[in-house]
Design a protein around this motif. Structure first.
Motif, PDB file in Angstrom:
ATOM      1  N   ILE B  54      -1.246  -0.588 -16.191  1.00 29.79           N
ATOM      2  CA  ILE B  54      -2.588   0.007 -16.239  1.00 29.79           C
ATOM      3  C   ILE B  54      -2.592   1.434 -15.713  1.00 29.79           C
ATOM      4  N   ALA B  55      -1.527   1.817 -15.018  1.00 30.45           N
ATOM      5  CA  ALA B  55      -1.404   3.181 -14.485  1.00 30.45           C
ATOM      6  C   ALA B  55       0.084   3.481 -14.368  1.00 30.45           C
ATOM      7  N   PRO B  56       0.467   4.751 -14.180  1.00 33.46           N
ATOM      8  CA  PRO B  56       1.883   5.091 -14.082  1.00 33.46           C
ATOM      9  C   PRO B  56       2.594   4.305 -12.983  1.00 33.46           C
ATOM     10  N   THR B  57       3.888   4.092 -13.172  1.00 31.27           N
ATOM     11  CA  THR B  57       4.656   3.232 -12.276  1.00 31.27           C
ATOM     12  C   THR B  57       4.567   3.679 -10.818  1.00 31.27           C
ATOM     13  N   ALA B  58       4.740   4.978 -10.605  1.00 34.82           N
ATOM     14  CA  ALA B  58       4.735   5.469  -9.223  1.00 34.82           C
ATOM     15  C   ALA B  58       3.404   5.146  -8.557  1.00 34.82           C
ATOM     16  N   TYR B  59       2.322   5.332  -9.312  1.00 32.25           N
ATOM     17  CA  TYR B  59       0.999   5.056  -8.780  1.00 32.25           C
ATOM     18  C   TYR B  59       0.855   3.562  -8.477  1.00 32.25           C
ATOM     19  N   MET B  60       1.331   2.755  -9.395  1.00 31.24           N
ATOM     20  CA  MET B  60       1.238   1.306  -9.206  1.00 31.24           C
ATOM     21  C   MET B  60       2.013   0.868  -7.974  1.00 31.24           C
ATOM     22  N   ARG B  61       3.201   1.470  -7.820  1.00 28.59           N
ATOM     23  CA  ARG B  61       4.042   1.069  -6.700  1.00 28.59           C
ATOM     24  C   ARG B  61       3.322   1.358  -5.376  1.00 28.59           C
ATOM     25  N   ALA B  62       2.673   2.508  -5.312  1.00 28.78           N
ATOM     26  CA  ALA B  62       2.045   2.898  -4.047  1.00 28.78           C
ATOM     27  C   ALA B  62       0.680   2.257  -3.851  1.00 28.78           C
ATOM     28  N   GLU B  63      -0.025   2.029  -4.941  1.00 27.99           N
ATOM     29  CA  GLU B  63      -1.448   1.697  -4.800  1.00 27.99           C
ATOM     30  C   GLU B  63      -1.838   0.306  -5.284  1.00 27.99           C
ATOM     31  N   HIS B  64      -0.847  -0.515  -5.711  1.00 25.85           N
ATOM     32  CA  HIS B  64      -1.265  -1.783  -6.349  1.00 25.85           C
ATOM     33  C   HIS B  64      -2.141  -2.631  -5.436  1.00 25.85           C
ATOM     34  N   MET B  65      -1.852  -2.591  -4.145  1.00 27.84           N
ATOM     35  CA  MET B  65      -2.670  -3.417  -3.248  1.00 27.84           C
ATOM     36  C   MET B  65      -4.101  -2.899  -3.178  1.00 27.84           C
ATOM     37  N   ALA B  66      -4.252  -1.573  -3.211  1.00 28.39           N
ATOM     38  CA  ALA B  66      -5.600  -1.002  -3.188  1.00 28.39           C
ATOM     39  C   ALA B  66      -6.344  -1.333  -4.480  1.00 28.39           C
ATOM     40  N   ILE B  67      -5.594  -1.280  -5.598  1.00 23.70           N
ATOM     41  CA  ILE B  67      -6.221  -1.615  -6.885  1.00 23.70           C
ATOM     42  C   ILE B  67      -6.669  -3.072  -6.886  1.00 23.70           C
ATOM     43  N   LEU B  68      -5.782  -3.950  -6.415  1.00 27.44           N
ATOM     44  CA  LEU B  68      -6.138  -5.369  -6.394  1.00 27.44           C
ATOM     45  C   LEU B  68      -7.359  -5.606  -5.506  1.00 27.44           C
ATOM     46  N   ASP B  69      -7.396  -4.905  -4.394  1.00 27.35           N
ATOM     47  CA  ASP B  69      -8.519  -5.061  -3.475  1.00 27.35           C
ATOM     48  C   ASP B  69      -9.817  -4.587  -4.130  1.00 27.35           C
ATOM     49  N   LEU B  70      -9.704  -3.442  -4.816  1.00 30.46           N
ATOM     50  CA  LEU B  70     -10.876  -2.893  -5.488  1.00 30.46           C
ATOM     51  C   LEU B  70     -11.301  -3.799  -6.644  1.00 30.46           C
TER      52      LEU B  70
END
Lengths: 387, 137, 264
Positions: B54-70
């Motif tokens: 859903i977003a670039p790999t680097a972003y996913m790696r750093a932010e997946h927990m924030a995305i899941l929370d949101l």
């Protein structure tokens, strides 16, 4: 100041060790509860609050009762309470500590505790309860500690604590009022749905708290060189007398409303508590015992000869403390849940590990109280020695 | 009050300090020499084929927990369950339910989630409730 | 509308009377905590398949429900779909929808000479998705909240397990996970998460199915005994039934505004 708690007699250390061992067992039980879930308690789908919340409710009252010392001493300059006001504040600290522990013990997901702050919800009474309880703890720590350390230095307490003292008076009333509001604002729980709940909570608190304090003063006189003074104890006993009479009066107001209006939603709970409902009545003997104890206490306290004799006064105080404890710590919470909103009668009986955790929290409270009293008494003994 | 500055019970204090230092540094010497290399994420075949998350790999790696929370708030509380990227791809905003959810593509929880979480000693409680796809081994 | 403005007035009056002067703070908090950082790309939406309404409501046709079979199907459909555990210990029981006798579903309204038919008819009870839900008022974390379409939901991620909502609910519609439910689920449905120990749960009017354009599971399984629709839509099935039939609600005197209607 604190070092005074580290220097005690053999009996002092035996008592501390005894408390610590109860706490140790309770910690094991609590770990078991964390692992298993609240299912290891006697609570159920129908009676979803039990022993923990009931003890919490009772102890909020004990905590609030410190105001019965603070108000006469600081607002009316009633000198006889000068020696024991800090003892009342320390009871409040110990009691609020227990309250907070009981709340945590009762939570299904205690690790999410801070959600109450992250998602603060002003329309929930629990949110306000958190604020008033923590605020009260803070106020009593500030006031009690500063007054005592001033005493140990032989100087008057700093001026800046005055506002905190004045705030603590209405604040004490607020903690028990908000605690009553937890219950009395819920539709469909006829037993609690009464405007007299908060006043009644306060009245029973002003009986149970000072009764406990009288007993503590008598105990201190036996164990230490500290003497609270006859006048202070006698004044406290009058406060207890008024408190318990007003409590019983409020209770009869409730009984009248329920019994005369005959509205089942209100009547059923009283019937369950005092006579049993659909063949279930685990609390019946306790409730009657509570009534007998409270009445005995009233009669004893009303007779001057018995009230002024400290041994019989002690008996009256024990009766009142236990009577009000049963009333609030056993009947008040279970009674509101039985019968259920769908009129099923499912009773609540606490389990052994649940009782152990409860005892553990009481032990924490007694430990806090012991340490604080040790410090206070040492300071007072030293001060008396100097003067 | 003694005038000279001195430490009472010098030996006892020293032993006490030594024990304290030993205890507080426990995690360091307990794990000494056990450092393991950072794990490599293994993408499932399905995820490889999709090429794009859903977003670039680097972003996913750093932010997946924030995305899941949101996302969990957005789904549960706002009833918005469909996510569309700027280039028109749509996703089911769900951790574990259905083809188009996170685990619908990243079907191998052990390789995709657990490896790094174990390495980093984090234990997200997602799986206390959400059901991981059955892994065919 | 009157109802609403009165309620709003009472709310505001209450806050003002409390005298805390925290209005600006509480407004931010009331909106569900601090605003979260949004994802830098993409957009979120309800999707085009979702069924939407201004106010969801359910009508239970008790006569059509008289068959044990129908009731059983409704309960089973729901409990299976939502991974409801079957716990032997009655104290730990979890149920979203179940049957009660009239005197329990409507306490205080039964009388001695009631027809056998009604007295022993199985009444389905579930969360009423109240218009003015006491549970939402009581919850200290907004873990239980009311959606704009009237559905009262649980956010299991947020629930701290204080059980204030259970004390507040006058219909006994809420269950608590007194222990880990997983081992007691007969047939785990992957499409719906289970719960963990220590959180409260209840009927969600099948919010997850509405999002996919499906009716609630119990409605689908009820052979027409349950009617579900938008109360604000004059042409909806629920409105048509309400126009031409006498219905009752559970404990209407409490002012909760239950959205489950019983056609007796």
């Amino acid at each position: 100041m604190l070092e005074r708690a580290l220097n005690g007699s053999k009996n002092y250390w035996i008592w501390i060790a005894a408390l610590m061992s109860v706490i140790g067992v309770a910690v094991v039980c609590y770990l078991y509860q964390l692992w298993f879930g609240l299912g290891m308690t006697g609570m159920s789908r129908d009676v979803s609050w039990g022993f923990y919340i009931a003890q919490f409710t009772f102890l909020v009252g004990v905590a609030a009762s410190a105001v019965m010392l603070v108000l006469p001493y600081y607002l009316h300059h009633y000198k006889a309470f000068g020696k024991i006001t800090v003892l009342g504040e320390f009871v409040a600290i110990a009691a609020v500590t227990m309250c907070l522990l009981f709340i945590i013990a009762d939570m299904g997901q205690p690790q999410r505790l801070l959600n109450v702050i992250f998602y603060a919800t002003p329309h929930s009474m629990l949110f306000w309860d958190m604020i008033v309880l923590n605020g009260y703890l803070f106020l009593n720590v500030i006031v009690g500690w500063n007054a005592l350390s001033a005493e140990s230095k032989g100087v008057p307490p700093p001026k800046w604590i005055k506002p905190f003292i004045y705030i603590s008076v209405p604040w004490a009333v607020s903690i028990h009022t908000v605690t009553a509001f937890l219950y009395c604002g819920l539709p469909g729980r006829g037993f609690w749905l009464t405007a007299v709940l908060a006043p009644r909570f306060l009245a029973s608190a002003f009986a149970a708290g000072p009764a406990l304090l009288i007993l503590l003063c008598l105990l201190l006189r036996k164990l230490t060189k500290f003497d609270a003074g006859t006048e202070a104890i006698q004044t406290l006993s009058k406060i207890v007398t008024y408190g318990i009479i007003i409590n019983v009066f409020f209770f009869f107001c409730e009984v009248f409303v329920a019994c005369y209006s005959q509205i089942p939603e209100h009547l059923d709970h009283l019937q369950y508590l005092f006579f049993g409902l659909h063949g279930k009545g685990a609390l019946v003997p306790f409730m009657w015992l509570s009534m007998i104890l409270m009445f005995t206490g009233i009669v004893m306290l009303l007779i001057p000869k018995i009230r002024t004799n400290e041994s019989t006064l002690a008996v009256a105080c024990v009766a009142i403390f236990i009577g009000t404890w049963i009333d609030k710590g056993l009947g008040m919470i279970s009674g509101g849940f039985v019968p259920s909103p769908l009129h099923h009668v499912n009773e609540y009986i606490p389990t052994l590990p649940e009782i152990m955790i409860t005892l553990g929290i009481y032990s924490v409270g007694m430990l806090v109280l012991t340490v604080l009293y040790k410090i206070a008494i040492s300071v007072k003994e030293e001060a008396a020695g100097i003067s | 009050m003694p005038n000279k500055k001195q430490i009472y019970d010098r030996d006892k204090v020293a032993i006490g300090l030594a024990i304290f230092v030993a205890l507080i540094s426990f995690p360091f010497w307990f794990n000494m020499g056990k450092a393991s290399p950072a794990p490599e994420i293994k993408l499932s075949d399905k995820a490889k084929a999709a090429k794009q998350c859903i977003a670039p790999t680097a972003y996913m790696r750093a932010e997946h927990m924030a995305i899941l929370d949101l996302w969990r708030d957005t789904v549960v509380r706002d009833a918005k369950r469909v996510y569309s990227t700027n280039d028109g791809l749509t996703f089911n905003m769900s951790l574990s339910t259905g083809e188009n959810s996170c685990m619908g593509c990243h079907v191998t929880k052990a390789d995709f989630c657990d490896k790094c979480h174990n390495y980093a000693s984090v234990r997200p409680y997602c799986w206390d409730c959400h059901i991981a796809p059955k892994e065919n081994k | 509308m009157m109802e609403n403005s009165r309620r709003r007035f009472i709310k505001i009056a209450g806050i003002t009377a409390a005298g805390f002067g925290l209005k600006p703070v509480t407004d931010v908090l009331a909106s569900g905590g601090a605003p979260k950082k949004a994802s830098p790309i993409g957009d979120t939406s309800a999707g085009n398949k979702a069924l939407t309404a201004k106010r969801w409501a359910m009508i239970i046709d008790v006569k059509k429900m008289a068959h044990e079979e129908t009731i059983h199907q409704c309960v089973e459909a729901c409990h299976k779909l939502h991974n409801i555990p079957k716990l032997d210990n009655k104290r730990h029981e979890i149920k979203w929808i179940w049957e009660e006798e009239f005197k329990h579903a409507f306490p205080g309204q039964h009388h001695e000479h009631m027809s056998e038919e009604i007295q022993h008819a199985p009444f389905l009870v579930l969360c009423n998705h109240c218009e003015n839900p006491p549970c939402v008022r009581a919850c200290p974390t907004k873990a239980t909240f009311q959606r704009e379409d009237g559905i009262v939901l649980m956010d299991f991620h947020r629930c701290i397990g204080c059980r204030f909502c259970m004390a507040a609910c006058p219909y006994g519609s809420r269950s608590f996970n007194f222990r880990d439910p997983r081992p007691f689920i007969e047939e785990v449905q992957e499409k719906f998460p289970t719960r963990m120990k220590g959180v409260v749960e209840k009927c969600n009017f099948c919010a997850e199915r509405l999002a996919e354009g499906k009716q609630p599971a119990c409605v689908e399984a009820s052979n027409g005994a349950l009617i579900f629709g938008d109360l604000n839509d004059e042409n909806s099935d629920v409105r048509k039934v309400l126009k031409s039939n006498y219905v009752i609600r559970r404990k209407p005197g409490l002012g909760t505004g239950p959205q489950v209607y019983y056609m007796v």
